[in-house]
Each structure stands twice: as C-alpha cells, then as structure tokens.
Design a protein around this motif. Structure first.
Motif, PDB file in Angstrom:
ATOM      1  N   THR A  69     -12.592  34.681 -28.354  1.00  0.00           N
ATOM      2  CA  THR A  69     -11.913  33.369 -28.385  1.00  0.00           C
ATOM      3  C   THR A  69     -11.269  33.291 -26.953  1.00  0.00           C
ATOM      4  O   THR A  69     -10.363  34.147 -26.766  1.00  0.00           O
ATOM      5  N   ILE A  70     -11.335  32.003 -26.468  1.00  0.00           N
ATOM      6  CA  ILE A  70     -10.858  31.885 -25.174  1.00  0.00           C
ATOM      7  C   ILE A  70      -9.651  30.767 -25.665  1.00  0.00           C
ATOM      8  O   ILE A  70      -9.757  29.702 -25.907  1.00  0.00           O
ATOM      9  N   GLU A  71      -8.546  30.870 -25.389  1.00  0.00           N
ATOM     10  CA  GLU A  71      -7.189  30.123 -25.490  1.00  0.00           C
ATOM     11  C   GLU A  71      -6.919  29.500 -24.180  1.00  0.00           C
ATOM     12  O   GLU A  71      -6.368  30.333 -23.450  1.00  0.00           O
ATOM     13  N   LEU A  72      -6.992  28.236 -24.018  1.00  0.00           N
ATOM     14  CA  LEU A  72      -6.494  27.734 -22.748  1.00  0.00           C
ATOM     15  C   LEU A  72      -5.151  27.837 -22.521  1.00  0.00           C
ATOM     16  O   LEU A  72      -4.452  27.639 -23.795  1.00  0.00           O
ATOM     17  N   ALA A  73      -4.567  27.736 -21.682  1.00  0.00           N
ATOM     18  CA  ALA A  73      -3.220  27.627 -21.360  1.00  0.00           C
ATOM     19  C   ALA A  73      -2.681  26.269 -21.484  1.00  0.00           C
ATOM     20  O   ALA A  73      -3.382  25.320 -21.564  1.00  0.00           O
ATOM     21  N   GLY A  74      -1.232  26.052 -21.665  1.00  0.00           N
ATOM     22  CA  GLY A  74      -0.833  24.939 -21.954  1.00  0.00           C
ATOM     23  C   GLY A  74      -0.965  23.634 -20.937  1.00  0.00           C
ATOM     24  O   GLY A  74      -1.036  22.636 -21.162  1.00  0.00           O
ATOM     25  N   ASP A  75      -1.222  24.083 -19.706  1.00  0.00           N
ATOM     26  CA  ASP A  75      -1.246  23.325 -18.712  1.00  0.00           C
ATOM     27  C   ASP A  75      -2.887  22.854 -18.208  1.00  0.00           C
ATOM     28  O   ASP A  75      -3.165  22.142 -17.278  1.00  0.00           O
ATOM     29  N   GLU A  76      -3.843  23.461 -19.146  1.00  0.00           N
ATOM     30  CA  GLU A  76      -5.050  23.265 -18.872  1.00  0.00           C
ATOM     31  C   GLU A  76      -5.783  22.330 -19.629  1.00  0.00           C
ATOM     32  O   GLU A  76      -5.436  22.245 -20.932  1.00  0.00           O
ATOM     33  N   VAL A  77      -6.786  21.817 -19.381  1.00  0.00           N
ATOM     34  CA  VAL A  77      -7.791  20.910 -20.190  1.00  0.00           C
ATOM     35  C   VAL A  77      -9.232  21.241 -20.021  1.00  0.00           C
ATOM     36  O   VAL A  77      -9.610  21.536 -19.051  1.00  0.00           O
ATOM     37  N   LEU A  78      -9.787  21.108 -21.240  1.00  0.00           N
ATOM     38  CA  LEU A  78     -11.212  21.506 -21.291  1.00  0.00           C
ATOM     39  C   LEU A  78     -11.814  20.273 -21.013  1.00  0.00           C
ATOM     40  O   LEU A  78     -11.910  19.467 -21.853  1.00  0.00           O
ATOM     41  N   LEU A  79     -12.677  20.348 -19.911  1.00  0.00           N
ATOM     42  CA  LEU A  79     -13.691  19.099 -19.731  1.00  0.00           C
ATOM     43  C   LEU A  79     -15.055  19.645 -19.994  1.00  0.00           C
ATOM     44  O   LEU A  79     -15.422  21.082 -19.683  1.00  0.00           O
ATOM     45  N   PRO A  80     -16.035  18.668 -20.119  1.00  0.00           N
ATOM     46  CA  PRO A  80     -17.551  19.064 -19.976  1.00  0.00           C
ATOM     47  C   PRO A  80     -17.645  19.241 -18.515  1.00  0.00           C
ATOM     48  O   PRO A  80     -16.909  18.689 -17.439  1.00  0.00           O
ATOM     49  N   GLY A  81     -18.814  20.259 -18.184  1.00  0.00           N
ATOM     50  CA  GLY A  81     -19.185  20.328 -16.785  1.00  0.00           C
ATOM     51  C   GLY A  81     -19.565  19.126 -16.273  1.00  0.00           C
ATOM     52  O   GLY A  81     -20.172  18.240 -16.899  1.00  0.00           O
ATOM     53  N   LEU A  82     -19.237  18.817 -14.857  1.00  0.00           N
ATOM     54  CA  LEU A  82     -19.548  17.664 -14.111  1.00  0.00           C
ATOM     55  C   LEU A  82     -21.074  17.536 -13.709  1.00  0.00           C
ATOM     56  O   LEU A  82     -21.756  18.751 -13.528  1.00  0.00           O
ATOM     57  N   VAL A  83     -21.576  16.372 -13.672  1.00  0.00           N
ATOM     58  CA  VAL A  83     -22.817  16.072 -13.413  1.00  0.00           C
ATOM     59  C   VAL A  83     -22.855  15.124 -11.923  1.00  0.00           C
ATOM     60  O   VAL A  83     -22.329  14.385 -12.131  1.00  0.00           O
ATOM     61  N   ASP A  84     -23.394  15.812 -11.019  1.00  0.00           N
ATOM     62  CA  ASP A  84     -23.602  15.225  -9.880  1.00  0.00           C
ATOM     63  C   ASP A  84     -24.885  14.827  -9.394  1.00  0.00           C
ATOM     64  O   ASP A  84     -25.614  15.678  -8.907  1.00  0.00           O
ATOM     65  N   THR A  85     -25.504  13.841  -9.432  1.00  0.00           N
ATOM     66  CA  THR A  85     -26.917  13.151  -9.339  1.00  0.00           C
ATOM     67  C   THR A  85     -27.081  12.765  -7.827  1.00  0.00           C
ATOM     68  O   THR A  85     -28.017  12.248  -7.583  1.00  0.00           O
ATOM     69  N   HIS A  86     -26.189  13.177  -7.006  1.00  0.00           N
ATOM     70  CA  HIS A  86     -26.326  12.686  -5.481  1.00  0.00           C
ATOM     71  C   HIS A  86     -25.900  13.720  -4.475  1.00  0.00           C
ATOM     72  O   HIS A  86     -24.923  13.749  -4.013  1.00  0.00           O
ATOM     73  N   VAL A  87     -26.922  14.762  -4.300  1.00  0.00           N
ATOM     74  CA  VAL A  87     -26.600  15.964  -3.445  1.00  0.00           C
ATOM     75  C   VAL A  87     -27.793  16.230  -2.594  1.00  0.00           C
ATOM     76  O   VAL A  87     -28.729  16.211  -2.936  1.00  0.00           O
ATOM     77  N   HIS A  88     -27.324  16.484  -1.188  1.00  0.00           N
ATOM     78  CA  HIS A  88     -28.302  16.678  -0.122  1.00  0.00           C
ATOM     79  C   HIS A  88     -28.246  18.149  -0.034  1.00  0.00           C
ATOM     80  O   HIS A  88     -27.166  18.547   0.855  1.00  0.00           O
ATOM     81  N   VAL A  89     -29.131  18.747  -0.503  1.00  0.00           N
ATOM     82  CA  VAL A  89     -29.061  20.340  -0.196  1.00  0.00           C
ATOM     83  C   VAL A  89     -29.646  20.749   1.015  1.00  0.00           C
ATOM     84  O   VAL A  89     -29.175  21.863   1.781  1.00  0.00           O
ATOM     85  N   ASN A  90     -30.642  19.928   1.742  1.00  0.00           N
ATOM     86  CA  ASN A  90     -31.234  20.149   2.587  1.00  0.00           C
ATOM     87  C   ASN A  90     -32.288  21.389   2.877  1.00  0.00           C
ATOM     88  O   ASN A  90     -32.457  21.969   4.098  1.00  0.00           O
ATOM     89  N   ASP A  91     -32.487  22.116   1.886  1.00  0.00           N
ATOM     90  CA  ASP A  91     -33.158  23.469   1.689  1.00  0.00           C
ATOM     91  C   ASP A  91     -34.519  23.384   1.196  1.00  0.00           C
ATOM     92  O   ASP A  91     -34.369  22.643   0.000  1.00  0.00           O
ATOM     93  N   PRO A  92     -35.523  23.848   1.600  1.00  0.00           N
ATOM     94  CA  PRO A  92     -35.806  24.284   3.096  1.00  0.00           C
ATOM     95  C   PRO A  92     -35.798  23.585   4.272  1.00  0.00           C
ATOM     96  O   PRO A  92     -35.892  22.133   4.059  1.00  0.00           O
ATOM     97  N   GLY A  93     -35.724  24.095   5.355  1.00  0.00           N
ATOM     98  CA  GLY A  93     -36.113  23.272   6.506  1.00  0.00           C
ATOM     99  C   GLY A  93     -34.870  22.953   7.306  1.00  0.00           C
ATOM    100  O   GLY A  93     -35.013  23.117   8.684  1.00  0.00           O
ATOM    101  N   ARG A  94     -33.622  22.598   6.679  1.00  0.00           N
ATOM    102  CA  ARG A  94     -32.411  22.351   7.386  1.00  0.00           C
ATOM    103  C   ARG A  94     -31.329  23.204   6.903  1.00  0.00           C
ATOM    104  O   ARG A  94     -30.252  22.698   6.576  1.00  0.00           O
ATOM    105  N   THR A  95     -31.637  24.679   6.453  1.00  0.00           N
ATOM    106  CA  THR A  95     -30.538  25.319   5.704  1.00  0.00           C
ATOM    107  C   THR A  95     -29.664  25.612   6.628  1.00  0.00           C
ATOM    108  O   THR A  95     -28.599  26.181   6.014  1.00  0.00           O
ATOM    109  N   GLU A  96     -29.648  25.315   7.827  1.00  0.00           N
ATOM    110  CA  GLU A  96     -28.497  25.872   8.692  1.00  0.00           C
ATOM    111  C   GLU A  96     -27.484  24.486   8.438  1.00  0.00           C
ATOM    112  O   GLU A  96     -26.268  24.731   8.485  1.00  0.00           O
ATOM    113  N   TRP A  97     -27.858  23.326   7.597  1.00  0.00           N
ATOM    114  CA  TRP A  97     -26.913  22.454   7.477  1.00  0.00           C
ATOM    115  C   TRP A  97     -26.438  22.656   6.128  1.00  0.00           C
ATOM    116  O   TRP A  97     -24.938  22.373   5.829  1.00  0.00           O
TER     117      TRP A  97
END
Length: 454
Positions: A51-79
C-alpha cells in the motif's frame, strides 16, 4: 510511504487528492498485473501486497502523454536519444511519448525506416514509446504500409522542415495525401505555416528577437491553417494542427468545428509561458518555429484552452547540440529552431495555469486525457479501471529553480534555465512499477514500444 500486507492487488495507492476522469477526489486505486483494477473511496478495504500512502501535499495524477517529441535517434543521437529523452520524460511525469518522424536519419517515411527506429528504441525506452509516420514529397505510396505497421498518424510540413531529408508537401500533394489517408481514416498532423508567406517576409538575421519574429509572421500560420481546414472540410479528412502559436487562428478553428470539420489543435508550454517582449537579444535558446509571440497573444492562447478550442498541450521537445544554437554569435537567422523542455512541461504549465484560475484537473485534461484521445491510446491518460497503471505523484505547492545541468535530456540547453517553477514530480510509475523516486524498482528500461490499435 509505508508498504503493507498481502492480498488481492499488487499495489494500492491511497491519496487524499487524485485526479480521476470526473475531476479531483480522495480515493484508493488498486493495481493488478500493471493495470488499474479498482478506483474506490479513500477508506475502501482493498487488500494488497503493498500500500502506497501519498503524503498530504501530494496529488496522484495519471501519467502524462506527450505526443510531440523529437528524439532524433538514430542518426542525430548527439542531439538526443531514446535513453536520454525517455529518462527526461519519466522525470517529468510523462509515461508515454510519440516520436516525430524527423530529425532522425533515416526519417520515418517508409516501413524500413520505422523498423530501424523501433530497433534503436527497443532496449533504451524508460517510458512507453509510439511513432508517427512522415508524409513527404514523393512517398504517398508508402503511407498505407506505415499505417498497417502501426504508426499513430502522419506528420507533414507545409514550409521547409529544417532538414532536407524531410521535404514539405505542396498544396497539391497535401490534397493528394489527405485523400489517401481518408481512405483508412488516418490522422494527418500538420506543421501549418505558409511557405510563400514566409518567403515574402523579411529574412531572419542578427541578434534582435523582434527581427526573427517578423520573419515568421502570424499571417503565415493563419493562412496555412485556413488552407488545411478547407481541405479537411472538402475531403472529410482528420487533421491536427501542431504547435499553434498564433491566437488569430482560434476563431476559424472554432467555426470549422461547429461546421463538423474534423480538426484538432495543440499548443506548447513555451507559447503559454514566455512572451516575445521578454526574450533578450541573442537568446537563441528561445528560437522555435512558429515563434513565441507577444504577451497578448499568449493570453489569448490561454483563453483558447479555457474555451476548449485548443485540445491539448504537448512539449514539441526539439533539442540539438549547444553549437547549433550559435550562442557564440547569438544570430537567430542561423541558430537551430527548437525548444528543449520534455522534463519541464508539467511544472511549466502548472505554474502558469494556477495563476489564471485553472486547477490540476484542467492540466491533466490538456496533458494526459486529450493527447491520449488524439492518438487513440485507449489505455493511457486517465486513472480509470482498465487503464495502464501509469501515475505521476505530484507536489503542486512545492517549487524549484530550473538548472539545465540537472535535466536528463542530452544537452544542457533550455529557455527555462534559471526560471522558478511551481510543482515537483516526486515519483513516476509505469504499469505499476516505480521508475522515478525513492526505491526505484527496475535497474533498466521498462518502456514498451506501442502500435496504433484498431
């Protein structure tokens, strides 16, 4: 956080505050086999291994979904790269990302390139990763194959993309591509700036941010969005406008929706956080396309979110090496355009949202529910029975000052450096496993590669 006794669930979370599908509540969330199996009142008797009890100053959110990310891998992995990008995502409470089809080499414009991308990501993903395909000059016959291989939709550019291997679509090619995609109801996401309008604008040059802003006028954005809307109306296509920066376009988007046009739109934390008036000369870490506009424009974007015209807020994390930002000369005309912010989206948006009267339920809708809906990720973006047990434990009243040296993305560049932000991500959970926070439960990447469902 105490952990207790054996029972029916693998983990139970107890939170005085959690953001469920119907807003904020006190509740208990039971997890079994990586999925949410129960959402009950706080005092419900749910037996669990832990059982995980959240602290009084914490809120449980769903994990966020980011549909716009440039990972640049492979090929420009130094970026950037899948290891660093997904570590940054996890640290920011993001449990699912969709990777853009550029600026990797090869770009994701055919099935072979998609397989290379998946092979590259497979053993490096700390969060779940899906992929957009690319619609470019000359690849219309490749789109169905990519769709059948499970990409979540297709990205196209109307102006030059910034990299020659991902050429833009002409108006005729956009029409043809939309007709192709409508045959199997695939989504086209569009970088909407009119190339001819940009060509006729003053050229970007020098250190003055105002000169760069004039080189990407809002009229170029407005005209391109109008063209996309009219094509979608005529063809019946599904279209999505990425990284909206011009508030002028909001009335036409609202009008099109009222007419039944299937158009959605996103904006980004940097358009909601910064204003052109405060960007110093030579500060090329702020350069992005379309550009950050004036404070009045920013407030109208916030109004568009409040009115429901703007659907979601995603990062458009578009990093590069420090050298490409040309800090040596501070010239906006030659610096790479892109903002690095994947780890900071939630506190950046919350910092601005709370002072405008918005609550965490609003932020979750913009950054979890709606992006998941856009991509058809039916098990992501909500604390609801049947969804993946992806969570962000967030302390909304805590605060910190951004230090790029402590961020997880590959290169220490971000316009948020030195900026105070409200809200701290204390833990991130992916399918019932803690991946950020004390007592992290895995020694290696736990993310899965996602394909479009249905």
């Amino acid at each position: 956080m105490p952990e207790t006794a054996t029972g029916a669930f693998d983990v139970v979370f107890r939170a005085r505050r959690l953001i469920g599908p119907n807003g904020e509540m006190a509740g208990s969330v039971g997890v079994r086999d990586g999925r949410i199996a129960a959402v009950e009142p706080l005092d419900a008797q749910l037996d669990a291994v832990r059982t995980i009890e959240l602290a009084g100053d914490e809120v449980l959110l769903p994990g966020l979904v980011d549909t716009h990310v440039h990972v640049n891998d492979p090929g420009r992995t130094e970026w950037e790269g899948f290891d660093t990008a997904t570590r940054a995502a996890a640290a920011g409470g993001v449990t699912t990302i969709l990777d853009m089809p550029l600026n990797s080499l090869p770009p994701t414009i055919d099935v072979g390139a998609l397989e290379i991308k998946r092979k590259t990501a497979r053993d490096k993903a700390h969060v779940d990763v899906g992929f957009w395909g690319g619609a470019v000059h000359g690849n219309r016959t490749k789109l169905r194959g990519l769709h059948e291989a499970g990409v979540f939709g297709f990205k196209c550019f109307l102006p030059h993309s910034g990299v020659d291997e991902f050429p833009p679509l002409s108006p005729t090619e956009l029409d043809e591509a939309l007709r192709e995609l409508t045959g199997y109801d695939a989504l086209m996401i569009v970088h909407a700036e009119d190339s001819e309008a940009i060509e006729h604008a003053p050229a970007a040059h020098g250190q003055a941010y105002g000169d760069f802003l004039n080189s990407r006028p809002r009229g170029a954005e407005n005209l391109a969005i109008a063209q996309v809307i009219e094509l979608a109306r005529r063809i019946g296509a599904r279209v999505h406008i990425v990284h909206l920066s011009s508030s002028d376009a909001l009335p036409m988007i609202a009008s099109a929706r009222a007419d039944g046009v299937r158009v959605t739109v996103e904006t980004c934390p940097h358009y909601l956080s910064f204003s052109a008036e405060e960007i110093p000369d030579g500060a090329t870490q702020f350069k992005c396309c379309p550009p950050i506009r004036e404070a009045r424009n920013r407030e109208l974007l916030w109004q568009g979110l409040a009115d429901g015209i703007i659907d979601c807020v995603v990062s458009d994390h578009s990093p590069c090496t420090p050298e490409l930002k040309r800090f040596d000369i501070g010239d906006f005309g030659v610096a790479w355009g892109g903002v690095s912010s994947l780890q900071l989206g939630l506190p950046a948006v919350w910092t601005q949202a709370r002072v405008r009267g918005h609550g965490l339920a609003d932020v979750v809708r913009w950054m979890a529910h709606k992006p998941a809906d856009l991509a058809g990720l039916r098990r992501k973006g909500a604390i609801a029975v049947g969804h993946d047990a992806d969570f962000c434990v967030f302390a909304p009243d805590d605060a910190f000052v951004v230090d790029v040296r402590k961020l997880h993305h590959r290169n220490p560049v971000s316009p948020y450096h030195g900026r105070p932000l409200s809200g701290v991500v204390r833990e991130t959970w992916l399918r019932g496993r803690r991946i950020v926070g004390a007592d992290v439960e895995s020694s290696g990447p736990r993310g899965e590669l996602l394909i479009r469902q249905g």
